[in-house]
Design a protein around this motif. Sequence first.
Motif, PDB file in Angstrom:
ATOM      1  N   VAL A   1     -12.271  14.427  16.984  1.00 50.45           N
ATOM      2  CA  VAL A   1     -12.832  15.760  17.168  1.00 50.45           C
ATOM      3  C   VAL A   1     -13.838  15.705  18.309  1.00 50.45           C
ATOM      4  CG1 VAL A   1     -14.008  17.700  16.069  1.00 50.45           C
ATOM      5  CG2 VAL A   1     -12.544  16.196  14.697  1.00 50.45           C
ATOM      6  N   GLY A   2     -13.568  16.455  19.373  1.00 54.43           N
ATOM      7  CA  GLY A   2     -14.454  16.471  20.535  1.00 54.43           C
ATOM      8  C   GLY A   2     -13.740  15.984  21.775  1.00 54.43           C
TER       9      GLY A   2
ATOM     10  N   VAL B   1     -12.506  10.935  13.575  1.00 59.13           N
ATOM     11  CA  VAL B   1     -13.539  10.377  14.449  1.00 59.13           C
ATOM     12  C   VAL B   1     -14.326  11.538  15.062  1.00 59.13           C
ATOM     13  CG1 VAL B   1     -14.050   8.854  16.380  1.00 59.13           C
ATOM     14  CG2 VAL B   1     -12.036   8.408  14.966  1.00 59.13           C
ATOM     15  N   ASN B   2     -15.600  11.562  14.777  1.00 57.44           N
ATOM     16  CA  ASN B   2     -16.460  12.656  15.201  1.00 57.44           C
ATOM     17  C   ASN B   2     -17.130  12.334  16.529  1.00 57.44           C
ATOM     18  OD1 ASN B   2     -18.334  14.750  15.410  1.00 57.44           O
ATOM     19  ND2 ASN B   2     -19.777  13.765  14.006  1.00 57.44           N
TER      20      ASN B   2
ATOM     21  N   ARG C   1     -19.255   3.947  10.581  1.00 58.94           N
ATOM     22  CA  ARG C   1     -18.197   4.412   9.683  1.00 58.94           C
ATOM     23  C   ARG C   1     -18.823   4.919   8.393  1.00 58.94           C
ATOM     24  NH1 ARG C   1     -12.514   1.370   8.446  1.00 58.94           N
ATOM     25  NH2 ARG C   1     -12.206   1.963   6.277  1.00 58.94           N
ATOM     26  N   ALA C   2     -18.316   6.056   7.922  1.00 62.23           N
ATOM     27  CA  ALA C   2     -18.821   6.647   6.680  1.00 62.23           C
ATOM     28  C   ALA C   2     -17.648   7.299   5.950  1.00 62.23           C
ATOM     29  CB  ALA C   2     -19.902   7.679   6.984  1.00 62.23           C
ATOM     30  N   PRO C   3     -17.697   7.365   4.621  1.00 64.14           N
ATOM     31  CA  PRO C   3     -16.594   7.996   3.898  1.00 64.14           C
ATOM     32  C   PRO C   3     -16.735   9.512   3.859  1.00 64.14           C
ATOM     33  CG  PRO C   3     -18.187   7.151   2.336  1.00 64.14           C
ATOM     34  CD  PRO C   3     -18.685   6.764   3.704  1.00 64.14           C
ATOM     35  N   LEU C   4     -15.598  10.204   3.939  1.00 62.43           N
ATOM     36  CA  LEU C   4     -15.575  11.622   3.630  1.00 62.43           C
ATOM     37  C   LEU C   4     -15.666  11.773   2.117  1.00 62.43           C
ATOM     38  CD1 LEU C   4     -12.827  12.680   6.178  1.00 62.43           C
ATOM     39  CD2 LEU C   4     -15.190  13.514   6.158  1.00 62.43           C
ATOM     40  N   PRO C   5     -15.968  12.979   1.611  1.00 53.68           N
ATOM     41  CA  PRO C   5     -16.132  13.160   0.162  1.00 53.68           C
ATOM     42  C   PRO C   5     -14.946  12.676  -0.671  1.00 53.68           C
ATOM     43  CG  PRO C   5     -16.963  15.077   1.324  1.00 53.68           C
ATOM     44  CD  PRO C   5     -16.318  14.212   2.354  1.00 53.68           C
TER      45      PRO C   5
ATOM     46  N   VAL D   1     -15.538   8.280  11.160  1.00 57.51           N
ATOM     47  CA  VAL D   1     -16.288   7.467  12.127  1.00 57.51           C
ATOM     48  C   VAL D   1     -17.089   8.412  13.011  1.00 57.51           C
ATOM     49  CG1 VAL D   1     -16.155   5.854  14.065  1.00 57.51           C
ATOM     50  CG2 VAL D   1     -14.577   5.615  12.125  1.00 57.51           C
ATOM     51  N   HIS D   2     -18.392   8.192  13.071  1.00 56.01           N
ATOM     52  CA  HIS D   2     -19.259   8.982  13.953  1.00 56.01           C
ATOM     53  C   HIS D   2     -19.441   8.244  15.278  1.00 56.01           C
ATOM     54  CE1 HIS D   2     -20.355  11.954  10.963  1.00 56.01           C
ATOM     55  NE2 HIS D   2     -20.730  11.014  10.112  1.00 56.01           N
TER      56      HIS D   2
END
Length: 316
Positions: free
Chosen positions: A12-13, A169-170, A280-284, A290-291
């Motif tokens: 995304v972006g 990926v943000n 890296r972080a989990p979605l709900p 990944v930010h």
Amino acid sequence: MDSELSGDVVVVGGGVIGLTTAVVLAERGRRVRLWTRDPVERTTSWVAGALWWPHRIDPVASARAWALRSLDVYEELAAQPDVTGVRMVEGVLGEADLDGAIAWAGARVPGLRAATAEEYGGTGVWARLPLIDMSTHLPWLRERFLEAGGSIEVRTVSDLALVEAPVVVNCTGLGARELVPDASVRPVRGQLVVVENPGIRTWLVSADADGRTAYFFPQPGRLLLGGTEDEGEWSREPDPAVAEAIVRRCAALRPEIAGARVLEHRVGLRPVRDSVRLERAPLPDGRVLVHNYGHGGGGVTVAWGCAEEAAGLASP
């Protein structure tokens, strides 16, 4: 999640960070879709100067590693400047400390030395660095991504959790302020003036006694003049008085700039954060997020190093 989508990644972006990350992922064999609110011609990255050197980016140690990896890539791309938009160009970092510059770039930037009196009127560092023409480089990145099998969709994302892919990926830059949400991301406004190049072949970055920055970067067919750093300012409208001051400061350094015909005015909002968020972080629902955002004024400088790290974090 459908097994056919198990290798899918949505980036995304669509600025330089998002495009470069998408290229690395696609060339590593992932099936990548790039979702971007704006085409590359309307991103902040399009406005960038863009000189390879750190600017408003932390943490320093990580930024240095990302930047030096990116330098490897840019040096290769400079072999085809008309295609990639990357050239190796000489110039002076005004008010820079030679020991500090060597500590940052070390042996990777051969020939770093103190600027001579003929090259600069004050204390400065001479260097030969990548200078990237973003009007060529961003479309080239886009084509390289498409050739690697990627796809691009112009669409707005309101919630990262709603993106349908195993890995998201943000790379939304300033957009992360609302999308994550992350209130620590803030704009630092930069205004540039594009003029006809009166024959200047080297770049220069300088600061006066009041801390006001002046720089000029020769790009094919034009000269980019800057700049400003307006904290917390969201306006994308060029200010005529600011433009006049930019030209005046640059002309004080190179008098021939004073008579150059103005071609364009540009404004970009740097996505500044106290520290780049690359993690890296989990979605709900447990999917991978990944930010990769908050690169301030150094997005081009660290793009490839950050992209490779983000691609690693995006692995299953």
